[in-house]
Scaffold this motif. Structure first.
Motif, PDB file in Angstrom:
ATOM      1  N   ARG A   7     -27.273 -40.055-112.487  1.00  0.00           N
ATOM      2  CA  ARG A   7     -27.952 -40.717-114.020  1.00  0.00           C
ATOM      3  C   ARG A   7     -26.066 -41.336-114.252  1.00  0.00           C
ATOM      4  N   ASN A  29     -28.842 -33.600-111.517  1.00  0.00           N
ATOM      5  CA  ASN A  29     -29.561 -34.657-112.096  1.00  0.00           C
ATOM      6  C   ASN A  29     -28.801 -36.368-113.200  1.00  0.00           C
ATOM      7  N   GLU A  60     -24.947 -38.774-124.212  1.00  0.00           N
ATOM      8  CA  GLU A  60     -25.907 -39.792-122.984  1.00  0.00           C
ATOM      9  C   GLU A  60     -26.528 -40.881-123.604  1.00  0.00           C
TER      10      GLU A  60
END
Length: 263
Positions: free
Chosen positions: A200, A196, A158
């Motif tokens: 994102r 979740n 990420e």
């Protein structure tokens, strides 16, 4: 300090004498390596980082000549750690010369490979070589996932994706990094964390098909297999992705069997 420097110089002279003297080809370099190690330790005690670093390079050379590749790589890392205190550029050169992470990867020593690539990433970052630092962190993520550290791997991917999105030349690779991060989420098997993460990733204005690729029925191995095959027909899966997705499928099948036993 003066005493330690003198001892270092003495050990170094003995090592060089050992190399120039008679002896079996391999054994004399092993003996010299032992003396260079002692010399480097003495220089470190006196905080003579430059001399310690150069001695570790000599130690690495001896290890290579006696076909001790892993020990040579370790010596290069020790040299880099000494140079790091006075010259990050020279530290990077030592790590590049050793090709340490790749060597550990070949020997299936993932923990060591992670350590070395983390050090390389930090050194590149000090020199503001951010793209090279990012490449090293990708290696850390790749190896972390292979040994089951999915949370760490996912976070790194990420972060790498975030860096890519901030760079016009690299932003088109962000989707691939987030896909890797998503696969790490799948391996964790936490459906809430997966959802979740998808939220994102979608906020990054990526291809809308991306979320559909990661979405899966956690209780149906057959459907998951079909989804993976469909994705593979569009974007060929590499060995790393195939291995991790196989783990996800095995987890789903194990859950199915567990539920069958309860009914």
């Amino acid at each position: 300090m003066g005493y330690d420097v003198a001892k270092g110089e003495e050990f170094e002279r003995k090592a060089e004498k050992k190399i120039k003297g008679w002896g079996m080809f391999g054994s004399k370099y092993e003996d010299a390596a032992d003396l260079y190690q002692k010399a480097a330790n003495s220089y470190k005690l006196s905080k003579s980082w430059d001399r310690a670093a150069s001695t570790y390079i000599k130690l690495a050379s001896c290890n290579l000549k006696s076909d001790s590749k892993h020990e040579a790589a370790t010596a290069y890392v020790d040299s880099a750690n000494c140079y790091k205190k006075i010259s990050p550029k020279q530290a990077i050169s030592c790590l590049d010369q050793a090709d340490i992470g790749d060597l550990c990867e070949q020997e299936k020593d993932m923990d060591q490979a992670i350590t070395y690539f983390e050090r390389a990433a930090d050194l590149y970052q000090i020199e503001e070589a951010n793209t090279l630092s990012s490449q090293c962190r990708q290696k850390v993520a790749e190896f972390s996932a292979q040994i089951g550290k999915y949370h760490i791997a996912g976070e790194i991917y990420e972060q790498v994706a975030g860096y890519a999105l901030s760079n016009n030349l690299l932003k088109y690779g962000a989707r691939g990094h987030l896909l890797n991060a998503g696969i790490c989420q799948l391996c964790k098997g936490d459906i809430i964390a997966i959802n979740n993460a998808l939220e994102r990733y979608q906020a990054s204005d990526l291809d809308p098909t991306f979320s559909r690729t990661l979405a899966f029925d956690e209780e149906d191995a057959a459907k998951f297999t079909i989804a993976v095959k469909e994705f593979d027909s569009i974007t060929k899966l590499d060995a790393w992705k195939t291995t991790l997705l196989r783990r996800v499928k095995e987890h789903i099948k194990a859950k199915e069997l567990e539920e069958d036993d309860l009914t």
